[in-house]
Design a protein around this motif. Structure first.
Motif, PDB file in Angstrom:
ATOM      1  N   UNK A  33       0.873  -1.443   0.112  1.00 38.83           N
ATOM      2  CA  UNK A  33      -0.073   0.246  -0.214  1.00 38.83           C
ATOM      3  C   UNK A  33       1.029   1.552   0.161  1.00 38.83           C
ATOM      4  N   UNK A  34       2.017   1.253   0.843  1.00 38.61           N
ATOM      5  CA  UNK A  34       2.839   2.824   1.046  1.00 38.61           C
ATOM      6  C   UNK A  34       3.552   2.687  -0.240  1.00 38.61           C
ATOM      7  N   UNK A  35       3.919   2.420  -1.855  1.00 37.38           N
ATOM      8  CA  UNK A  35       4.307   2.281  -2.143  1.00 37.38           C
ATOM      9  C   UNK A  35       3.457   2.769  -3.313  1.00 37.38           C
ATOM     10  N   UNK A  36       2.497   2.166  -3.822  1.00 33.60           N
ATOM     11  CA  UNK A  36       0.823   2.569  -4.458  1.00 33.60           C
ATOM     12  C   UNK A  36       0.879   3.827  -4.278  1.00 33.60           C
ATOM     13  N   UNK A  37      -0.069   4.367  -2.976  1.00 29.65           N
ATOM     14  CA  UNK A  37       0.462   6.035  -2.412  1.00 29.65           C
ATOM     15  C   UNK A  37       0.824   6.639  -3.214  1.00 29.65           C
ATOM     16  N   UNK A 141      -6.646   2.690   4.758  1.00 29.01           N
ATOM     17  CA  UNK A 141      -7.232   3.817   4.265  1.00 29.01           C
ATOM     18  C   UNK A 141      -7.225   5.394   4.224  1.00 29.01           C
ATOM     19  N   UNK A 142      -7.719   5.226   5.284  1.00 29.98           N
ATOM     20  CA  UNK A 142      -7.818   6.466   5.479  1.00 29.98           C
ATOM     21  C   UNK A 142      -6.760   7.503   6.439  1.00 29.98           C
ATOM     22  N   UNK A 197       1.701  -3.961  11.225  1.00 34.20           N
ATOM     23  CA  UNK A 197       1.127  -3.269  10.062  1.00 34.20           C
ATOM     24  C   UNK A 197       0.861  -2.244  10.928  1.00 34.20           C
ATOM     25  N   UNK A 198       0.929  -1.519  11.772  1.00 34.05           N
ATOM     26  CA  UNK A 198       0.981   0.064  12.440  1.00 34.05           C
ATOM     27  C   UNK A 198       1.720   0.325  11.631  1.00 34.05           C
ATOM     28  N   UNK A 199       3.683  -0.487  11.686  1.00 33.43           N
ATOM     29  CA  UNK A 199       4.162  -0.079  10.587  1.00 33.43           C
ATOM     30  C   UNK A 199       4.241   0.566   9.594  1.00 33.43           C
ATOM     31  N   UNK A 200       3.324   0.381   8.833  1.00 29.98           N
ATOM     32  CA  UNK A 200       2.541   0.205   7.058  1.00 29.98           C
ATOM     33  C   UNK A 200       2.415   1.861   7.577  1.00 29.98           C
ATOM     34  N   UNK A 201       2.160   1.903   8.312  1.00 29.92           N
ATOM     35  CA  UNK A 201       0.869   3.249   8.253  1.00 29.92           C
ATOM     36  C   UNK A 201       2.344   4.516   8.648  1.00 29.92           C
ATOM     37  N   UNK A 202       3.622   4.644   9.105  1.00 33.48           N
ATOM     38  CA  UNK A 202       4.144   5.190   9.550  1.00 33.48           C
ATOM     39  C   UNK A 202       4.020   6.173   8.706  1.00 33.48           C
ATOM     40  N   UNK A 203       4.290   5.992   7.220  1.00 31.74           N
ATOM     41  CA  UNK A 203       5.058   6.906   6.916  1.00 31.74           C
ATOM     42  C   UNK A 203       3.814   8.167   6.764  1.00 31.74           C
TER      43      UNK A 203
END
Length: 209
Positions: A33-37, A141-142, A197-203
């Motif tokens: 998800x991060x690189x797609x974003x 997503x949010x 999962x939380x680490x994926x949200x860190x950026x």
């Protein structure tokens, strides 16, 4: 998208941008998800710049012709035809049925509000968009939607803080949501734990905080 735009296929370019933004609803593989974003928002940023320049090309007043920096333009700098073109773009975005692409697309053309109300309406617009994010049920997503809103908001009005407080409070709620049994089970289905999962949200969290 750029080729379609340069070929005067504006509707096609709009549809392409909308389809790209819809990709950000896909969380089947959270790790990607991060690189797609990053990829999707680069496309949306390009679309936003193209729309802004299109409105300018529709007609600048004498005062507008003297200005070079995008942040300096206001309602007095464009002709009536350009103002109407600007309104039409916002109408097109407002007619998008799904919340996520509508939110991302309005963020992408956020700066175009300068042609309608200058900087006066940015506080209301940004707070409205911040509250719109609450309609996104998936915390990943949010979280990234908030990050893009902050990125776009800071670009047009770096000193505005009210909407940031809304986003920050909601972000804390989103992180707390991960402790629910439903989300723990969903995270586990991706072979992840809550911490990973939380680490994926860190950026994205770094934008908001």
């Amino acid at each position: 998208l750029a080729r379609a735009w340069n070929a005067a296929e504006r509707v096609k370019a709009l549809k392409m941008a909308i389809q790209c933004s819809k990709l950000l609803a896909d969380t089947q593989t959270p790790q990607f998800y991060p690189p797609m974003f990053v990829l999707v928002t680069e496309i949306l940023d390009t679309f936003g710049r193209l729309v802004f320049e299109r409105i300018k090309d529709k007609g600048l007043t004498a005062s507008g012709q003297k200005k070079k920096k995008v942040e300096d333009f206001g309602p007095e700098d464009v002709t009536d035809e350009a103002t109407e073109t600007c309104r039409n773009w916002f109408y097109k975005v407002a007619s998008i049925r799904e919340l996520l692409p509508r939110l991302y697309m309005e963020c992408a053309i956020l700066r175009c509000h300068q042609f309608l109300t200058g900087y006066d309406d940015f506080p209301n617009v940004l707070e409205r968009l911040a509250r719109m994010v609450r309609g996104l049920g998936d915390p990943l997503v949010a979280c990234y939607a908030r990050a893009y809103l902050v990125r776009c908001g800071v670009a047009v009005h770096p000193t505005l803080k009210t909407y940031l407080r809304v986003l920050s409070t909601d972000q804390m709620g989103g992180l707390a949501q991960l402790q629910d049994a439903h989300w723990k089970a969903k995270i586990a289905s991706h072979s992840l734990d809550t911490r990973s999962f939380t680490e994926l949200m860190t950026p994205s969290i770094s934008y908001i905080t």
